[in-house]
Every structure is written in C-alpha cells, then in structure tokens.
Design a protein around this motif. Structure first.
Motif, PDB file in Angstrom:
ATOM      1  N   ILE A  77      -4.427   4.014  -0.966  1.00 34.54           N
ATOM      2  CA  ILE A  77      -4.756   4.477   0.612  1.00 34.54           C
ATOM      3  C   ILE A  77      -5.429   3.210   1.006  1.00 34.54           C
ATOM      4  CG2 ILE A  77      -5.641   6.158   2.083  1.00 34.54           C
ATOM      5  CD1 ILE A  77      -4.830   8.024  -0.232  1.00 34.54           C
ATOM      6  N   ASP A  78      -5.053   2.586   2.190  1.00 37.40           N
ATOM      7  CA  ASP A  78      -6.101   1.550   2.842  1.00 37.40           C
ATOM      8  C   ASP A  78      -6.164   1.947   4.266  1.00 37.40           C
ATOM      9  OD1 ASP A  78      -6.837  -0.793   3.545  1.00 37.40           O
ATOM     10  OD2 ASP A  78      -5.092  -2.071   3.008  1.00 37.40           O
TER      11      ASP A  78
ATOM     12  N   ASP B  72     -13.276   1.897  -2.592  1.00 41.82           N
ATOM     13  CA  ASP B  72     -13.735   0.633  -2.013  1.00 41.82           C
ATOM     14  C   ASP B  72     -14.103   0.717  -0.463  1.00 41.82           C
ATOM     15  OD1 ASP B  72     -13.948  -2.176  -0.920  1.00 41.82           O
ATOM     16  OD2 ASP B  72     -13.608  -2.791  -2.795  1.00 41.82           O
ATOM     17  N   VAL B  73     -15.416   0.621   0.075  1.00 44.82           N
ATOM     18  CA  VAL B  73     -15.746   0.794   1.224  1.00 44.82           C
ATOM     19  C   VAL B  73     -16.554  -0.373   1.722  1.00 44.82           C
ATOM     20  CG1 VAL B  73     -17.178   2.324   3.044  1.00 44.82           C
ATOM     21  CG2 VAL B  73     -15.862   3.635   1.263  1.00 44.82           C
TER      22      VAL B  73
ATOM     23  N   ASP C  84       0.844  -1.469  -0.065  1.00 45.07           N
ATOM     24  CA  ASP C  84       0.048  -0.021   0.088  1.00 45.07           C
ATOM     25  C   ASP C  84       0.824   1.301  -0.009  1.00 45.07           C
ATOM     26  OD1 ASP C  84      -2.364  -1.751   0.540  1.00 45.07           O
ATOM     27  OD2 ASP C  84      -2.198  -1.637   2.243  1.00 45.07           O
ATOM     28  N   GLY C  85       0.298   2.042  -0.664  1.00 36.80           N
ATOM     29  CA  GLY C  85       1.026   3.676  -0.704  1.00 36.80           C
ATOM     30  C   GLY C  85       1.011   4.086   0.752  1.00 36.80           C
ATOM     31  N   ILE C  86      -0.335   4.434   1.279  1.00 37.56           N
ATOM     32  CA  ILE C  86      -0.643   4.759   2.752  1.00 37.56           C
ATOM     33  C   ILE C  86      -1.269   3.815   3.453  1.00 37.56           C
ATOM     34  CG2 ILE C  86      -1.439   6.453   4.278  1.00 37.56           C
ATOM     35  CD1 ILE C  86      -0.644   8.573   1.885  1.00 37.56           C
ATOM     36  N   TYR C  87      -0.895   3.051   4.607  1.00 39.77           N
ATOM     37  CA  TYR C  87      -1.930   2.047   5.467  1.00 39.77           C
ATOM     38  C   TYR C  87      -2.150   2.557   6.718  1.00 39.77           C
ATOM     39  CZ  TYR C  87      -2.881  -2.358   7.791  1.00 39.77           C
ATOM     40  OH  TYR C  87      -3.419  -3.406   8.392  1.00 39.77           O
TER      41      TYR C  87
ATOM     42  N   ASN D 268      -7.092  -1.453  -5.299  1.00 38.64           N
ATOM     43  CA  ASN D 268      -8.165  -0.236  -5.057  1.00 38.64           C
ATOM     44  C   ASN D 268      -7.287   0.869  -4.974  1.00 38.64           C
ATOM     45  OD1 ASN D 268     -10.707  -1.810  -4.596  1.00 38.64           O
ATOM     46  ND2 ASN D 268      -9.193  -2.609  -2.887  1.00 38.64           N
ATOM     47  N   GLY D 269      -7.876   2.236  -5.712  1.00 35.08           N
ATOM     48  CA  GLY D 269      -7.329   3.473  -5.198  1.00 35.08           C
ATOM     49  C   GLY D 269      -7.543   3.654  -3.714  1.00 35.08           C
TER      50      GLY D 269
END
Length: 291
Positions: A47-48, A94-95, A22-25, A68-69
């Motif tokens: 972003i997760d 995605d939520v 992930d880019g940001i977790y 996912n974005g």
C-alpha cells in the motif's frame, strides 16, 4: 488499484495479488479509507500513499511485498492502525516527510530492513505495535521531532530493538524489547528525550545506550540479562537523570557513564548481579548518586 486527485474515496475489502507495481496506490487524496483489503505479492509497495490528507489505512493484511509493506510519504494525519504486515523486501511500515501520523496496533514481521521506519517527520506516534523478525531495527525513528514510541513489543530483530537518531523531544516509554542482535534501545544524538518504563532483556549488546545529546531522563526501566551494559551513557550535555531503574544480571556494568558535560543525577536504582561494575562513572562535570 490506483486512486489519484480524489476526495472521500473508500477502498474496502479488495483482494489484490501478484502485481508488478504497488498493490494499492493513493496520491493527492483527502479523507480516503483503505480498509479490510488483502494485498499480497506486490512487486513494489503493498500500500503506497503519497501527498494526502487524513487517509486511514486500517485492518489490512499485506503479505510478501517486494519493497515496503505500507508506505506513507508527504502526508498529514495518516492513520496506520491494526494492519498485519508479513514479509517485505524493505520496511514493514515506512513513513517519511509526514506530519502527525499515527502508527498504532500493527503486527509486523519478516522484513528485509526495519519493521517500522519513520524519517523526517513531526509528531508521529508509534504505539502498541508488535514487531518480530526484522532484518535491521525493529523500530527506527530518524531526523524527526516530537515522536512517541510507546508500548510496543519488539523481538528477534537483527540490529537494535528501538533506534532513535537526530530526533528531539522523543518519548520512548513502556516498550518490551528482547532478543535483539545489537542494543535494546539505542539513542544517538537527540535532545530532551525520556526513556521510561521499558523492559529490555536478552539483547546482544547494551540494554539501553544513549550517545551525544542534551538532556535525557532514563527512569523506571527494567534492564537485565543483556550482553553488554545495562545502561550506557556517552558524551552527554545538560542534565542526565537515571532514576529508579532495575539493572540486573547484565554481562558488563549495570550503569556505565562516560562523559557528561553537565549534571548527572543517579537516584534510587536497584543494581545487582552484573558481570563487571554495578556503576562505572567517568568524566562527569557534576554527579549526585543516591539510594
């Protein structure tokens, strides 16, 4: 960037690119602010956010994510607002399994699957987004309760413009949908749903299709130049109300109803220029059709 088990963390203005995961977790965090970041070429999600409370994901630029974005799981009061998501292998936003998330005013394009996907969540707002070039549905809400899908623009998507399935007490109002590969708005068994003030045109199948629920109101929509029926209602129970719609120049019927075990009220619609019948009503327990 990974932040876990934290309170009031700010992740602001970073540039993250070409990472394998992930880019940001963010996991198990509260009152975090993820804002003004540029994330590109993440191998997994851009972003997760998981298992968190009141996280703001605002004004980020997320490009070319492998999965996912932006992804939110098991969270409460997440705010996903004003982001640009361009290029995602799966969904743009995605939520899932979340409560009272706001997904507002985002721009989402070039996704492998849905532009915006909501699943198994309660009281989620999906408002004012622009979704283009989605590989499946533009906006897809499934197995949720009390969702609002309002004032979005969806175009050039492969499947349905807006799809709502197994999601009671939803509102689908004021959206613009054009150039969808299947239906403009597709509702599958869901109860007590309002579809109002939408503009649907140039979709391959039906402008608005609703199937096998209880109680639906379809009012004030403009549905024209579609490849199937303007409005198609199948297998409903309870009360179906179709009022004050403009159903014009669709290839098949303006309004096609097949099966209402209850009351059908059709009032004040403008129906013209359709390729087959203006209205085709079959298998209805009680119908009232007035000008």
């Amino acid at each position: 960037i990974e932040v876990t088990d934290s309170y009031d963390a700010d992740i602001l203005g970073n540039h993250v690119g070409r990472v394998g995961d992930d880019g940001i977790y963010v996991d198990n965090a509260a009152f975090s602010d993820i804002r003004w970041n540029r994330v590109h070429d993440a191998g997994d999600d851009g972003i997760d956010v998981r298992d968190s409370y009141r996280v703001d994901i605002v004004s980020n630029d997320v490009e070319d994510s492998g999965d996912n974005g932006i992804r939110v799981r098991d969270s409460r009061f997440a705010d996903v607002n004003g982001n640009t998501v361009n290029g995602a292998g799966d969904d743009g936003i995605d939520v899932q399994d979340s409560f009272a998330a706001d997904i507002n005013n985002n721009r989402v394009s070039f996704t492998g699957n849905d532009g915006i996907y909501v699943d198994n969540s309660r009281f989620v707002d999906v408002n004012g987004n622009r979704v283009f070039f989605a590989g499946e549905d533009g906006i897809d809400v499934e197995d949720s309760f009390g969702a609002d899908v309002n004032s979005n623009t969806v175009s050039f998507v492969r499947d349905n413009g807006i799809e709502v399935q197994n999601s009671d007490w939803a509102e689908i109002n004021g959206n613009t949908v054009f150039f969808a590969g299947e239906n403009g708005i597709y509702l599958n068994p869901s109860d007590n749903v309002t579809i109002a003030g939408n503009d649907v045109s140039f979709v391959r199948e039906d402008g608005i299709e609703v199937n096998y629920g209880r109680n639906v109101t379809i009012t004030g929509n403009t549905v024209r130049y579609n490849g199937g029926n303007g409005v198609d209602v199948n297998g409903y129970r309870g009360t179906v109300t179709v009022n004050l719609n403009y159903l014009e120049n669709n290839r098949d019927d303006g309004l096609d109803v097949d099966g209402v075990l209850g009351d059908l009220f059709v009032r004040g619609n403008t129906v013209s220029g359709n390729g087959e019948d203006g209205m085709d009503i079959d298998n209805v327990l009680h119908a009232e059709i007035t000008g």
